[in-house]
Design a protein around this motif. Sequence first.
Motif, PDB file in Angstrom:
ATOM      1  N   VAL A  84      -5.147   4.933   0.559  1.00 45.34           N
ATOM      2  CA  VAL A  84      -3.992   5.807   0.811  1.00 45.34           C
ATOM      3  C   VAL A  84      -2.861   5.482  -0.155  1.00 45.34           C
ATOM      4  N   LEU A  85      -2.623   4.209  -0.407  1.00 44.92           N
ATOM      5  CA  LEU A  85      -1.533   3.813  -1.300  1.00 44.92           C
ATOM      6  C   LEU A  85      -1.824   4.179  -2.749  1.00 44.92           C
ATOM      7  N   VAL A  86      -3.025   3.858  -3.207  1.00 46.51           N
ATOM      8  CA  VAL A  86      -3.363   4.108  -4.620  1.00 46.51           C
ATOM      9  C   VAL A  86      -3.426   5.608  -4.901  1.00 46.51           C
ATOM     10  N   LEU A  87      -4.189   6.337  -4.084  1.00 46.67           N
ATOM     11  CA  LEU A  87      -4.313   7.782  -4.300  1.00 46.67           C
ATOM     12  C   LEU A  87      -2.987   8.501  -4.054  1.00 46.67           C
ATOM     13  N   GLY A  88      -2.256   8.066  -3.046  1.00 45.25           N
ATOM     14  CA  GLY A  88      -0.973   8.698  -2.755  1.00 45.25           C
ATOM     15  C   GLY A  88       0.037   8.484  -3.859  1.00 45.25           C
ATOM     16  N   ALA A  89       0.100   7.271  -4.410  1.00 41.59           N
ATOM     17  CA  ALA A  89       1.047   6.993  -5.488  1.00 41.59           C
ATOM     18  C   ALA A  89       0.694   7.784  -6.745  1.00 41.59           C
ATOM     19  N   GLY A  90      -0.599   7.834  -7.082  1.00 43.49           N
ATOM     20  CA  GLY A  90      -0.999   8.597  -8.263  1.00 43.49           C
ATOM     21  C   GLY A  90      -0.719  10.081  -8.127  1.00 43.49           C
ATOM     22  N   SER A 112       0.482  19.792   3.810  1.00 44.89           N
ATOM     23  CA  SER A 112       0.162  20.538   5.030  1.00 44.89           C
ATOM     24  C   SER A 112      -0.599  19.688   6.031  1.00 44.89           C
ATOM     25  N   GLY A 113      -1.184  18.591   5.567  1.00 46.00           N
ATOM     26  CA  GLY A 113      -1.862  17.692   6.488  1.00 46.00           C
ATOM     27  C   GLY A 113      -0.934  17.052   7.504  1.00 46.00           C
ATOM     28  N   LEU A 114       0.385  17.077   7.238  1.00 50.47           N
ATOM     29  CA  LEU A 114       1.351  16.565   8.203  1.00 50.47           C
ATOM     30  C   LEU A 114       1.441  17.442   9.447  1.00 50.47           C
ATOM     31  N   TYR A 143      -9.873   8.240   7.687  1.00 53.02           N
ATOM     32  CA  TYR A 143      -8.514   7.709   7.750  1.00 53.02           C
ATOM     33  C   TYR A 143      -7.740   7.992   6.461  1.00 53.02           C
ATOM     34  N   THR A 144      -8.417   7.862   5.331  1.00 51.04           N
ATOM     35  CA  THR A 144      -7.745   8.125   4.052  1.00 51.04           C
ATOM     36  C   THR A 144      -7.292   9.571   3.970  1.00 51.04           C
ATOM     37  N   ALA A 145      -8.158  10.493   4.351  1.00 53.79           N
ATOM     38  CA  ALA A 145      -7.795  11.908   4.309  1.00 53.79           C
ATOM     39  C   ALA A 145      -6.698  12.245   5.314  1.00 53.79           C
ATOM     40  N   MET A 146      -6.708  11.589   6.465  1.00 50.14           N
ATOM     41  CA  MET A 146      -5.727  11.900   7.506  1.00 50.14           C
ATOM     42  C   MET A 146      -4.322  11.461   7.121  1.00 50.14           C
TER      43      MET A 146
END
Length: 275
Positions: A84-90, A112-114, A143-146
């Motif tokens: 989540v951190l790596v993909l989210g930051a990129g 929109s996932g929020l 979990y990563t996708a959520m």
Amino acid sequence: MTALLWRYGRPVLVLLLAGLAVGVPLWLVVVTSAKPQAEALRPNLDLPRHWQSGSNYADVLGEGEMLRGFVNSTLVVVPSVALVLVLGAGAAWVFARRRSWLVSAAYALCVSGLLLPPAVITIVMELRQLGLANTRPGMIAVYTAMYLSTSIFFMTGFIRAIPLELEEAARIDGARPLRIFLRIILPLLRPVIATATIMVMLYAWSDVFYSFFVLGGGERATLPLNLYKVASAQLYLNNWHLVFAYVVVMSLPMVAVFLVGQRKIVSGITSGAVK
């Protein structure tokens, strides 16, 4: 006079309501975990007449399969947080710096996932098609996708507040995008990274709903899923003192994480959402 009382009384009222909402359930769990079975048949807020916390926690640790549940939870939660951190930051770096309708549409889709809850049946069917049902990689992917949308939302807002001149100066010095991301963006994202880490760990560590459908119990059961399983077993049947003792022990790692990083939660949320 009335305005003055309302001005100073409102924060006190809010703190009192928050204390009741959090303190009463917490007190109920803690005192019940220290009671004998006879006193815990009907959980209440009274102090134990006979303290039995030592044997209760010993039974939970010895017979509740907590060690295996702890290992399973760690093997699922830690990789999920890292992804989540790596993909989210990129992704947030791209969304914050690029300006086009395609990037805006992709950002809206991710965020929109929020608002849109995941469809459990669809998730289970897709994992079965991919051969990831009842596996840890499948649970990590869920979990990563959520929680990726939450990470992208906060990090994008924070990166937009970082002066673009820092990156331009690094490019003039010959730095490539990967080095700019690792040396400039990630260090500045530490408050938001801390916030995302704590939030994702709190959500994933206590999740039982999605882990029930994806993992299905067995040897890969996480701590909450294991609690659900053993609570219906003979050892835990109507033994609320053992159930609450399990809850206390299961919550200790996340309480420690929250106490260490509670200041980062406020600063990270404020920086990512407001800036």
